[in-house]
Design a protein around this motif. Structure first.
Motif, PDB file in Angstrom:
ATOM      1  N   THR A 170       1.065  -0.855  -0.267  1.00 23.94           N
ATOM      2  CA  THR A 170       0.107  -0.168   0.008  1.00 23.94           C
ATOM      3  C   THR A 170       0.880   1.501  -0.079  1.00 23.94           C
ATOM      4  OG1 THR A 170      -1.855  -1.345   1.510  1.00 23.94           O
ATOM      5  CG2 THR A 170      -2.232   1.122   1.073  1.00 23.94           C
ATOM      6  N   PHE A 171       0.999   2.275  -1.114  1.00 22.26           N
ATOM      7  CA  PHE A 171       1.669   3.705  -1.251  1.00 22.26           C
ATOM      8  C   PHE A 171       0.916   4.820  -0.735  1.00 22.26           C
ATOM      9  CE2 PHE A 171       3.763   0.575  -4.364  1.00 22.26           C
ATOM     10  CZ  PHE A 171       4.835   0.279  -4.117  1.00 22.26           C
ATOM     11  N   LEU A 183       7.926  12.715   0.297  1.00 24.07           N
ATOM     12  CA  LEU A 183       8.058  10.945   1.010  1.00 24.07           C
ATOM     13  C   LEU A 183       7.378  10.034   0.118  1.00 24.07           C
ATOM     14  CD1 LEU A 183       9.441   8.970   2.287  1.00 24.07           C
ATOM     15  CD2 LEU A 183       7.744   9.711   4.533  1.00 24.07           C
ATOM     16  N   LEU A 184       7.581   9.364  -0.496  1.00 26.86           N
ATOM     17  CA  LEU A 184       6.464   8.054  -0.831  1.00 26.86           C
ATOM     18  C   LEU A 184       6.638   6.997  -0.027  1.00 26.86           C
ATOM     19  CD1 LEU A 184       4.550   7.035  -3.103  1.00 26.86           C
ATOM     20  CD2 LEU A 184       6.498   6.462  -4.687  1.00 26.86           C
ATOM     21  N   ARG A 186       9.892  -2.602  -8.932  1.00 28.61           N
ATOM     22  CA  ARG A 186       9.448  -2.153  -9.621  1.00 28.61           C
ATOM     23  C   ARG A 186       7.538  -1.292  -9.714  1.00 28.61           C
ATOM     24  NH1 ARG A 186      10.402  -3.671 -14.840  1.00 28.61           N
ATOM     25  NH2 ARG A 186      12.202  -5.675 -15.113  1.00 28.61           N
ATOM     26  N   ASP A 187       7.180  -2.303  -8.640  1.00 27.67           N
ATOM     27  CA  ASP A 187       5.479  -1.007  -7.792  1.00 27.67           C
ATOM     28  C   ASP A 187       5.988   0.430  -7.303  1.00 27.67           C
ATOM     29  OD1 ASP A 187       4.484  -3.779  -8.680  1.00 27.67           O
ATOM     30  OD2 ASP A 187       4.309  -3.865  -6.457  1.00 27.67           O
ATOM     31  N   LEU A 188       7.629   0.194  -6.662  1.00 27.90           N
ATOM     32  CA  LEU A 188       8.018   1.063  -6.278  1.00 27.90           C
ATOM     33  C   LEU A 188       7.999   2.624  -6.994  1.00 27.90           C
ATOM     34  CD1 LEU A 188       8.687   2.980  -3.091  1.00 27.90           C
ATOM     35  CD2 LEU A 188      11.363   2.022  -3.930  1.00 27.90           C
ATOM     36  N   MET A 189       9.347   1.726  -8.177  1.00 28.79           N
ATOM     37  CA  MET A 189       9.908   2.519  -9.002  1.00 28.79           C
ATOM     38  C   MET A 189       8.402   3.025  -9.809  1.00 28.79           C
ATOM     39  SD  MET A 189      12.255   3.243  -8.242  1.00 28.79           S
ATOM     40  CE  MET A 189      13.045   4.016 -10.022  1.00 28.79           C
ATOM     41  N   ALA A 190       7.301   2.170 -10.245  1.00 32.03           N
ATOM     42  CA  ALA A 190       6.642   2.558 -10.791  1.00 32.03           C
ATOM     43  C   ALA A 190       5.040   4.228 -10.168  1.00 32.03           C
ATOM     44  CB  ALA A 190       5.502   2.384 -11.318  1.00 32.03           C
ATOM     45  N   ASP A 236       4.579   7.564 -10.546  1.00 31.56           N
ATOM     46  CA  ASP A 236       2.904   8.368  -9.965  1.00 31.56           C
ATOM     47  C   ASP A 236       2.617   9.648  -9.648  1.00 31.56           C
ATOM     48  OD1 ASP A 236       1.925   6.417 -12.404  1.00 31.56           O
ATOM     49  OD2 ASP A 236       1.154   5.506 -10.959  1.00 31.56           O
ATOM     50  N   ALA A 237       4.110   9.423  -8.517  1.00 26.26           N
ATOM     51  CA  ALA A 237       3.533  10.729  -7.768  1.00 26.26           C
ATOM     52  C   ALA A 237       4.594  12.418  -8.379  1.00 26.26           C
ATOM     53  CB  ALA A 237       4.547  10.482  -6.598  1.00 26.26           C
TER      54      ALA A 237
END
Length: 173
Positions: A4-5, A62-63, A108-112, A116-117
């Motif tokens: 969950t981001f 911050l993400l 990869r999810d973090l980079m995507a 998006d951010a």
């Protein structure tokens, strides 16, 4: 299970401690995030505080990603440029996924999520990051769409006799 981001979460002592623990765990597992092992959460705390000052000043975002148990599992800091000629791109710093989640696609999810951010920030057209040569991180970022745009040979001294290239990568949004 998916992460969950959250972009710009409320900063609490628990979040601070979670990021410090993540940073130490990533470093101690061999991650190239500004330290060499061994390191403790207390030793990384001053670097986290520098990021927090930038957030407080409106220069960074911050993400954070949390796992199914609610633990901090991944982070990245998006740092805006204040130079008038470079406001169209930002820096991505301290990209980390907890070692227990390696190989699950969360990087990869973090980079995507970071892309998006960045797209949500008015005027931002690209992301730059740097990575330590010899770790394979450049191959990972290339697989996420980043292109190598520069390299400074032997710019990072990990230990006496162990100098690594500083690799500069760019993602156009």
């Amino acid at each position: 299970m998916a992460l969950t981001f959250e972009l710009d979460p409320s900063f609490t002592p628990a979040l601070r401690d979670g990021i410090c623990a993540l940073w130490a765990d990533v470093t101690n597992a061999g991650g190239a995030v500004g330290f060499v092992p061994p390191v403790t959460a207390e030793e990384v705390r001053p670097d986290l505080l520098k990021h927090l000052v930038a957030i407080e000043q409106g220069r960074a975002r911050l993400l954070v990603a949390r796992d199914a148990e609610g633990a901090v599992a991944a982070t990245a800091f998006l740092t805006l440029n204040d130079h008038r000629l470079m406001k169209h791109w930002l820096w991505l710093y301290t990209v980390m996924v907890h070692p227990r989640h390696q190989g699950e696609g969360y990087g990869r999810d973090l980079m995507a999520a970071a892309a998006d951010a960045a797209r949500s920030i008015e005027g931002v057209e690209a992301i730059r990051l740097t990575c330590r040569g010899g770790t394979g991180a450049d191959r990972f970022y290339a697989a996420c769409g980043y292109k190598e745009v520069g390299r400074v040979p032997d710019a990072i001294r990990v230990a006496p006799g162990d100098d690594r290239d500083d690799i500069i990568m760019l993602l156009r949004l």
